[in-house]
Design a protein around this motif. Structure first.
Motif, PDB file in Angstrom:
ATOM      1  N   PRO A  38      -9.450   8.125  -9.643  1.00 11.98           N
ATOM      2  CA  PRO A  38     -10.501   7.293  -9.040  1.00 11.98           C
ATOM      3  C   PRO A  38      -9.957   6.249  -8.075  1.00 11.98           C
ATOM      4  CG  PRO A  38     -10.868   7.511 -11.376  1.00 11.98           C
ATOM      5  CD  PRO A  38      -9.526   8.081 -11.105  1.00 11.98           C
ATOM      6  N   LEU A  39      -8.741   5.742  -8.339  1.00 12.69           N
ATOM      7  CA  LEU A  39      -8.184   4.768  -7.388  1.00 12.69           C
ATOM      8  C   LEU A  39      -7.943   5.413  -6.038  1.00 12.69           C
ATOM      9  CD1 LEU A  39      -5.599   2.593  -9.284  1.00 12.69           C
ATOM     10  CD2 LEU A  39      -7.731   1.903  -8.255  1.00 12.69           C
ATOM     11  N   THR A  40      -7.419   6.643  -6.070  1.00 13.84           N
ATOM     12  CA  THR A  40      -7.222   7.356  -4.802  1.00 13.84           C
ATOM     13  C   THR A  40      -8.556   7.557  -4.107  1.00 13.84           C
ATOM     14  OG1 THR A  40      -5.750   8.649  -6.165  1.00 13.84           O
ATOM     15  CG2 THR A  40      -5.900   9.231  -3.856  1.00 13.84           C
ATOM     16  N   PHE A  41      -9.571   7.921  -4.895  1.00 15.20           N
ATOM     17  CA  PHE A  41     -10.897   8.110  -4.328  1.00 15.20           C
ATOM     18  C   PHE A  41     -11.378   6.834  -3.648  1.00 15.20           C
ATOM     19  CE2 PHE A  41     -15.236   8.795  -3.878  1.00 15.20           C
ATOM     20  CZ  PHE A  41     -15.954   7.893  -4.624  1.00 15.20           C
ATOM     21  N   MET A  42     -11.157   5.696  -4.328  1.00 14.02           N
ATOM     22  CA  MET A  42     -11.625   4.439  -3.737  1.00 14.02           C
ATOM     23  C   MET A  42     -10.891   4.144  -2.443  1.00 14.02           C
ATOM     24  SD  MET A  42     -12.079   1.742  -6.675  1.00 14.02           S
ATOM     25  CE  MET A  42     -13.168   1.928  -8.023  1.00 14.02           C
ATOM     26  N   LEU A  43      -9.604   4.346  -2.470  1.00  9.44           N
ATOM     27  CA  LEU A  43      -8.829   4.080  -1.262  1.00  9.44           C
ATOM     28  C   LEU A  43      -9.277   5.002  -0.133  1.00  9.44           C
ATOM     29  CD1 LEU A  43      -6.527   2.357  -0.286  1.00  9.44           C
ATOM     30  CD2 LEU A  43      -4.975   4.194  -0.852  1.00  9.44           C
ATOM     31  N   LEU A  44      -9.551   6.245  -0.484  1.00  2.99           N
ATOM     32  CA  LEU A  44      -9.964   7.180   0.559  1.00  2.99           C
ATOM     33  C   LEU A  44     -11.308   6.797   1.150  1.00  2.99           C
ATOM     34  CD1 LEU A  44      -8.980  10.657  -0.780  1.00  2.99           C
ATOM     35  CD2 LEU A  44      -7.966   9.394   1.054  1.00  2.99           C
ATOM     36  N   THR A  45     -12.261   6.342   0.338  1.00  5.55           N
ATOM     37  CA  THR A  45     -13.537   5.936   0.908  1.00  5.55           C
ATOM     38  C   THR A  45     -13.352   4.732   1.807  1.00  5.55           C
ATOM     39  OG1 THR A  45     -13.961   4.779  -1.132  1.00  5.55           O
ATOM     40  CG2 THR A  45     -15.182   6.798  -0.758  1.00  5.55           C
ATOM     41  N   TRP A  46     -12.475   3.829   1.416  1.00  4.10           N
ATOM     42  CA  TRP A  46     -12.238   2.663   2.280  1.00  4.10           C
ATOM     43  C   TRP A  46     -11.645   3.087   3.626  1.00  4.10           C
ATOM     44  CZ3 TRP A  46      -7.711   0.390   4.171  1.00  4.10           C
ATOM     45  CH2 TRP A  46      -7.876  -0.881   4.726  1.00  4.10           C
ATOM     46  N   VAL A  47     -10.643   3.980   3.536  1.00  3.82           N
ATOM     47  CA  VAL A  47     -10.016   4.453   4.775  1.00  3.82           C
ATOM     48  C   VAL A  47     -11.037   5.171   5.634  1.00  3.82           C
ATOM     49  CG1 VAL A  47      -8.330   6.075   5.690  1.00  3.82           C
ATOM     50  CG2 VAL A  47      -7.707   4.605   3.826  1.00  3.82           C
ATOM     51  N   LEU A  48     -11.904   5.941   4.982  1.00  5.94           N
ATOM     52  CA  LEU A  48     -12.913   6.676   5.733  1.00  5.94           C
ATOM     53  C   LEU A  48     -13.821   5.728   6.491  1.00  5.94           C
ATOM     54  CD1 LEU A  48     -14.517   9.516   5.916  1.00  5.94           C
ATOM     55  CD2 LEU A  48     -16.047   8.406   4.369  1.00  5.94           C
ATOM     56  N   TRP A  78     -10.818 -15.358   0.454  1.00 13.16           N
ATOM     57  CA  TRP A  78      -9.888 -14.245   0.671  1.00 13.16           C
ATOM     58  C   TRP A  78     -10.693 -13.070   1.209  1.00 13.16           C
ATOM     59  CZ3 TRP A  78      -9.281 -16.385  -4.493  1.00 13.16           C
ATOM     60  CH2 TRP A  78      -8.215 -17.313  -4.561  1.00 13.16           C
ATOM     61  N   PRO A  79     -10.800 -12.902   2.503  1.00 11.29           N
ATOM     62  CA  PRO A  79     -11.674 -11.881   3.076  1.00 11.29           C
ATOM     63  C   PRO A  79     -11.297 -10.465   2.730  1.00 11.29           C
ATOM     64  CG  PRO A  79     -10.947 -13.411   4.771  1.00 11.29           C
ATOM     65  CD  PRO A  79     -10.179 -13.727   3.566  1.00 11.29           C
ATOM     66  N   LEU A  80     -10.010 -10.159   2.655  1.00 11.00           N
ATOM     67  CA  LEU A  80      -9.546  -8.873   2.121  1.00 11.00           C
ATOM     68  C   LEU A  80      -9.941  -7.638   2.936  1.00 11.00           C
ATOM     69  CD1 LEU A  80      -9.816  -8.884  -1.714  1.00 11.00           C
ATOM     70  CD2 LEU A  80      -7.826  -9.082  -0.334  1.00 11.00           C
ATOM     71  N   TRP A  81     -10.456  -7.782   4.133  1.00 13.31           N
ATOM     72  CA  TRP A  81     -10.761  -6.623   5.002  1.00 13.31           C
ATOM     73  C   TRP A  81     -11.658  -5.593   4.349  1.00 13.31           C
ATOM     74  CZ3 TRP A  81      -5.085  -7.000   4.584  1.00 13.31           C
ATOM     75  CH2 TRP A  81      -4.568  -7.904   5.511  1.00 13.31           C
ATOM     76  N   GLY A  82     -12.501  -5.997   3.459  1.00  7.97           N
ATOM     77  CA  GLY A  82     -13.414  -5.035   2.868  1.00  7.97           C
ATOM     78  C   GLY A  82     -12.805  -4.114   1.847  1.00  7.97           C
ATOM     79  N   LEU A  83     -11.669  -4.488   1.245  1.00  8.39           N
ATOM     80  CA  LEU A  83     -11.044  -3.596   0.276  1.00  8.39           C
ATOM     81  C   LEU A  83     -11.846  -3.492  -1.002  1.00  8.39           C
ATOM     82  CD1 LEU A  83      -7.289  -4.368   0.662  1.00  8.39           C
ATOM     83  CD2 LEU A  83      -8.349  -2.146   0.761  1.00  8.39           C
ATOM     84  N   LEU A  84     -12.701  -4.463  -1.259  1.00  5.54           N
ATOM     85  CA  LEU A  84     -13.500  -4.381  -2.468  1.00  5.54           C
ATOM     86  C   LEU A  84     -14.775  -3.599  -2.248  1.00  5.54           C
ATOM     87  CD1 LEU A  84     -13.157  -7.942  -3.901  1.00  5.54           C
ATOM     88  CD2 LEU A  84     -11.878  -5.922  -4.465  1.00  5.54           C
ATOM     89  N   GLN A  85     -14.966  -3.070  -1.054  1.00  7.91           N
ATOM     90  CA  GLN A  85     -16.184  -2.312  -0.784  1.00  7.91           C
ATOM     91  C   GLN A  85     -16.351  -1.120  -1.705  1.00  7.91           C
ATOM     92  OE1 GLN A  85     -18.493  -3.211   1.528  1.00  7.91           O
ATOM     93  NE2 GLN A  85     -19.773  -1.519   0.949  1.00  7.91           N
ATOM     94  N   PRO A  86     -15.289  -0.326  -1.991  1.00  4.65           N
ATOM     95  CA  PRO A  86     -15.494   0.778  -2.938  1.00  4.65           C
ATOM     96  C   PRO A  86     -15.955   0.296  -4.299  1.00  4.65           C
ATOM     97  CG  PRO A  86     -13.434   1.058  -1.805  1.00  4.65           C
ATOM     98  CD  PRO A  86     -13.929  -0.274  -1.412  1.00  4.65           C
ATOM     99  N   ILE A  87     -15.464  -0.869  -4.721  1.00  4.76           N
ATOM    100  CA  ILE A  87     -15.932  -1.373  -6.007  1.00  4.76           C
ATOM    101  C   ILE A  87     -17.411  -1.728  -5.920  1.00  4.76           C
ATOM    102  CG2 ILE A  87     -15.604  -3.133  -7.751  1.00  4.76           C
ATOM    103  CD1 ILE A  87     -12.750  -3.278  -7.027  1.00  4.76           C
ATOM    104  N   ALA A  88     -17.782  -2.326  -4.803  1.00  2.00           N
ATOM    105  CA  ALA A  88     -19.202  -2.644  -4.628  1.00  2.00           C
ATOM    106  C   ALA A  88     -20.044  -1.376  -4.646  1.00  2.00           C
ATOM    107  CB  ALA A  88     -19.402  -3.403  -3.315  1.00  2.00           C
ATOM    108  N   ASP A  89     -19.525  -0.327  -3.985  1.00  3.92           N
ATOM    109  CA  ASP A  89     -20.252   0.937  -4.002  1.00  3.92           C
ATOM    110  C   ASP A  89     -20.354   1.490  -5.409  1.00  3.92           C
ATOM    111  OD1 ASP A  89     -18.994   2.192  -0.832  1.00  3.92           O
ATOM    112  OD2 ASP A  89     -20.793   1.058  -1.356  1.00  3.92           O
ATOM    113  N   GLY A  90     -19.265   1.330  -6.165  1.00  5.41           N
ATOM    114  CA  GLY A  90     -19.291   1.837  -7.535  1.00  5.41           C
ATOM    115  C   GLY A  90     -20.329   1.113  -8.378  1.00  5.41           C
ATOM    116  N   VAL A  91     -20.377  -0.199  -8.208  1.00  2.00           N
ATOM    117  CA  VAL A  91     -21.382  -0.962  -8.959  1.00  2.00           C
ATOM    118  C   VAL A  91     -22.780  -0.509  -8.574  1.00  2.00           C
ATOM    119  CG1 VAL A  91     -22.359  -3.255  -9.249  1.00  2.00           C
ATOM    120  CG2 VAL A  91     -19.903  -2.942  -9.276  1.00  2.00           C
TER     121      VAL A  91
END
Lengths: 370, 207, 383
Positions: A38-48, A78-91
């Motif tokens: 799932p971590l890879t999945f999250m990273l991939l959605t962010w990259v996408l 800490w703006p983080l470039w939207g890295l938490l977006q996959p977590i937001a999507d998961g929620v």
């Protein structure tokens, strides 16, 4: 996993019996896969999302960060470039209402997402992520991967059928036809590196490509290896329903294809399965054609060698994924009959010819060596 | 003068058309990291060229609105004398295509009609933002504001009465100087006549 | 990629016992450019028949206009084809001017032509972007097109006050004069637009996937096109060289010099090529009109017109070449300030009629592409 068993034996060999150590190793590896996939999945959605945004001259998500906004509402802490977006999507996925169509087949509707994601996770167990870092070193690794990854076709068919929706049915039929047709050129183009390496085990194939500056990677065995790489990549794009072959989930024709009636976590599982499949296809292509985890620095002993191998593996896989993204952002999709036409009339003869010539070449070279 | 468009029927080897497309997108990707192509006050006033990010990070950065921008209608009152420009001539109510302007003319003690709007209401929810009211007003009293975020929590808040509609002329002069410059002279000349015909104290906005 | 035959006759597999299914491409659909419903009869993936069902966006505009005076109906014309609002105002004000005998000063005519051609650029850029979106290129060509449109929308906002519902043209001219930032910006747009079209063509016109999807798909023969009353780029792609700008020579078009592109076969690819070429011709027209505009005096933008126009009894029909086809307004006046009959000849509505004929024998995926290539805005169809 053998490495892990050796390490655990050193630690606990005196205290615990053998079978307990093996069991512990298995549990650790399974947990690692369940966490990493799932971590890879999250990273991939962010990259996408960021990547497709940048292709279109816009930013992807950039607001999901940590910390409150300052008073002028100009910056988060800490703006983080939207890295938490996959977590937001998961929620978001978790909190959506779960709808099962009334007249459809309820049990099939529930099983389909699971059946779509389990094969993806199964393949994670055989891919070598680094020097000797793989779950199980099967001696028929290639065959295992091809066999297991075709189970997901069945899952998509079940999904389309159980939704009681003509759009889903159309999508499922197209998917089934497409994935079955593209299995043939994919498997045939996989025969070429197997012939070069002389073994079906993934670890052996990677070790057979050890070389200075990557000159012995199978992609550089011109023209057979290069052709096999390109045909593999194209068939793999079709296998994972990626543009230009993403007709099964064609957003503009059949709303969402086989996932039209899915919402919430079930849709998330399909989505996850698809992204993991895309990652796995890139990883598989890296292992077979681009030298896997080979690269400068892996000859060093100790932890550093392992770290370097993992780094090279992920670099190559992500570059291939970026190429897939690039294609996704640029080309339109093919129609169903053109897709099937392309598979059966163009790819199959090319790959068959490739296998024939590779076989002859391998035999001739081995005779010449003697 | 007709011309037949060329159809590019010639065969291109190695999928060259596909590769050209990939190169175009790749150039956009690379260049988007080096340039921002924005309409923000203080930076380059207008996007130039085809490359670069063109996202405006709303709400921290806002693209500037031109003077003529038609938001929602507001009423004006003059700063120095605090008197309203509106004379309840009903031109805007007659001009409005959807009929959302409701005016009640004021009367003095005798019962004669005076150039003062006793009641003035606009339904912001139905407004078409067409600006015909502002075009029709001969006194320059109803003008178009530069509002973008017009969402409200309940429908009652969209019924705008006169107190909520009144803005000073200085406000409008600041947001739309060229438009105000066109109507200023006529508006001020007529304001004198209007104030004279009103009873004392009527039509003055309290501070 | 292979080239499929133009009309693919479905096989009759009687012994297999197949039957056609009815698929409803419903009003809520991601790519029907508005709310439009099609009932498709499919044999496998091949279309046997198609029944379009309209009316989901009907807002009684023609009846509403009968209850308002002529000036108040101008904002309603904006909302007919919301993508091109300036060209919607134009035939309406032309029709009223014909009825009431109002003259238009030269500067206003120049400004009107500038706005028309800018609207044509807007519409065609949007068309190409969304055609690609329907075909599956996930939003990248759309974004490039939308970014170019932003510049033109800024021009509209500067001149009229609003990006989309411009409400700019009045009887006898235009509402306001052009602000001083307009001409430098217009010059910049005109300089940069051909480069954008070049890049778009480089990315798309020879793309093999697009060629496979668009060639020989949705062919409309020229005699059928004329019989259905189709106008605009669809007609020109079917090899009939009819452009209202050249035929009527309304406004300034009699003095301007431009080509009319014409297709060869009449398929989706031709319609795409015709529109791309029209974009280039619009830029050429803009360059010429800018020179004419520079020769006029600023300020003379509307002739003397009474506040409430009361045209004499009679009727008038005025038409222009809107980006989608021939847009016409037929007004019948009874001498009062409100029209007796206010009728719109919407190009999208008439261009939709050959949809079934174009789609028969093609696959489901082609229906969306063909529908997208006709370039319909449902607001105009249903009014």
């Amino acid at each position: 996993m053998d490495l892990l068993i050796q390490g655990l034996n050193k630690l606990l060999g005196q205290v615990w019996p053998d079978w307990a150590v093996v069991l512990l190793a298995m549990v650790i590896v399974i947990t690692l896969i369940f966490v990493m996939a799932p971590l890879t999945f999250m990273l991939l959605t962010w990259v996408l999302r960021k990547g497709i945004g940048r292709f279109a001259d816009r930013m992807g998500p950039n607001r999901t960060g940590l910390g409150r906004f300052n008073k002028e509402r100009t910056r988060q802490r800490w703006p983080l470039w939207g890295l938490l977006q996959p977590i937001a999507d998961g929620v978001k996925m978790f909190t959506k209402e779960d709808i099962t169509p009334d007249k459809g087949d309820k049990w099939l509707h529930r099983i389909a997402p699971v059946a779509a994601i389990v094969p993806a996770m199964l393949v994670f167990a055989v891919i070598p992520f680094g020097k000797n870092l793989l779950g199980v070193d099967l001696n028929v690794g290639v065959v295992y991967v091809v066999a297991v990854s075709s189970i997901s076709t069945l899952a998509l068919l079940i999904a389309g059928w159980s939704s009681n929706n003509k759009y889903s049915l159309l999508g499922a039929m197209r998917t089934a036809a497409q994935m079955v047709s593209y299995e043939v050129p994919m498997a045939l183009s996989l025969v070429v590196p197997v012939l070069f390496a002389g073994s079906l085990s993934l670890n052996q194939i990677v070790q057979g490509q050890a070389s200075w500056l990557g000159l012995r990677w199978y992609i550089f065995y011109f023209p057979l290896g290069t052709l096999a790489f390109f045909t593999y990549f194209i068939s793999a794009l079709a296998e994972v329903n990626h543009t230009p072959f993403d007709l099964p989930e064609a957003d503009s024709e059949i709303v969402a294809g086989y996932v039209t009636e899915y919402s919430g976590m079930k849709f998330a599982l399909f989505f996850m399965g698809e992204f993991m499949n895309q990652f796995l296809v890139c990883a598989f292509a890296t292992v077979l054609f681009l030298g896997g985890w080979q690269g400068p620095g892996v000859q060093l002993g100790g932890v550093l060698g392992y770290l370097f191998s993992v780094f090279w593996f992920f670099l190559k896989t992500f570059s291939l994924y970026l190429v897939m993204l690039w294609i996704r952002g640029t080309w339109p999709r093919l129609r169903v009959d053109q897709l099937m036409n392309f598979a059966w009339k163009r790819l199959v003869p090319i790959t068959l010819g490739n296998v024939l010539v590779s076989g002859v070449a391998v035999i001739v070279l081995s005779l010449l060596k003697k | 003068m007709t011309i037949v468009v060329p159809r590019h029927d010639e065969f291109q080897p190695f999928g060259w058309g596909l590769v050209k497309g990939l190169l175009v997108t790749a150039s956009h990707l690379v260049r988007s990291y080096f340039r921002r192509n924005l309409r923000i006050p203080g930076k380059e006033p207008f996007p130039g060229g085809r490359f670069g990010l063109f996202t405006v990070k709303y709400p921290e950065e806002r693209a500037p609105l031109p003077d003529r921008y038609r938001g929602l209608p507001i009423l004006l009152y003059e700063d120095s004398t605090q008197s309203e420009l509106c004379t309840a001539c009903m031109s805007c109510a007659r001009a409005c295509p959807v009929g959302i302007i409701h005016i009640e003319q004021g009367v003095d003690e005798v019962g004669k009609k005076i150039p003062y709007a006793q009641g003035f209401a606009i339904e912001y929810g139905t407004c078409l933002n067409c600006g015909l009211c502002a075009d029709a007003c001969p006194f320059g009293s109803i003008v178009m504001d530069h509002v973008l975020e017009t969402a409200r929590a309940s429908r009652d808040e969209l019924w705008m009465t006169k107190e909520r509609l009144l803005h000073p002329v200085s406000y409008y002069r600041e947001i739309a100087p060229t438009v105000w410059a066109e109507i200023r002279e006529e508006a001020m000349k007529r304001l004198d006549g209007t104030v004279k015909r009103r009873p004392a104290g009527v039509g003055v906005v309290p501070k | 990629m292979s080239e499929e035959a133009a009309v693919h006759v479905p096989m009759e597999i009687e012994d297999l016992g197949t039957e056609p299914i009815t698929l409803n491409v419903g009003p809520q659909h991601p790519s029907t450019h508005g709310v439009f419903r099609m009932k498709l009869q499919l044999q496998g993936e091949t279309i046997v028949s198609l029944e379009p069902i309209l009316g989901y966006l009907h807002r009684c505009q023609e009846k509403l206009a009968e209850g308002r005076n002529y000036l108040q109906s101008i904002p309603y014309t904006d909302r007919l084809d919301y993508v091109c609002s300036m060209t919607n105002n134009h035939p309406y004000v032309m029709a009223v001017e014909k009825l009431a005998g109002i003259e238009v000063p030269r500067r206003a005519e120049c400004i009107r032509v500038v706005m028309d051609e800018l609207t044509r650029l807007l519409n065609h850029a949007l068309f190409v972007g969304f055609l690609l979106n329907d075909m599956g290129a996930w939003l990248t060509p759309v974004q490039y097109a939308l970014r170019e449109r932003e510049k033109i929308l800024d021009l509209f906002e500067m001149a009229s006050g609003s990006r989309m519902m411009c409400n700019y043209m009045r009887f006898g001219g235009v509402a306001h004069d052009l602000p001083e930032e307009f001409m430098p910006l217009l010059t910049k747009v005109v300089e940069e637009f051909p480069a954008f079209v070049d890049e778009y063509e480089r990315m798309l016109t020879t793309n093999e996937v697009l060629l496979a999807r668009c060639k020989n798909v949705g062919i409309l023969p020229p005699d059928r096109a004329v019989a259905y009353g189709v106008t605009g780029p669809v007609l020109r792609a079917s090899t009939v060289a009819y452009d209202v700008r050249k035929v009527e020579r309304y406004s300034l078009y009699g003095e301007l010099d431009f080509y009319v592109p014409v297709g060869t076969i009449g398929d989706v690819y031709d319609r795409y090529l015709v529109r791309v070429y029209e974009m280039r011709q619009s830029v050429r027209i803009l360059e010429q009109v800018m020179k004419l505009l520079a020769e006029t005096q600023p300020g003379d933008i509307q002739s003397k017109v009474p506040k409430t126009v009361k045209p004499p009894a009679g009727d008038a029909y005025a038409r222009i070449e809107s980006p989608k086809g021939e847009l016409g307004f037929y007004l019948v006046s009874d001498g009062s300030e409100k029209p007796y009959r206010w009728r719109v000849r919407a190009p999208s509505f008439v261009n939709l009629t050959p949809l079934e004929e174009m789609c028969r024998g093609h696959k489901v995926a082609d229906v969306i592409v063909i529908f997208g290539s006709i370039d319909v805005t449902m607001a105009e169809v249903d009014r």
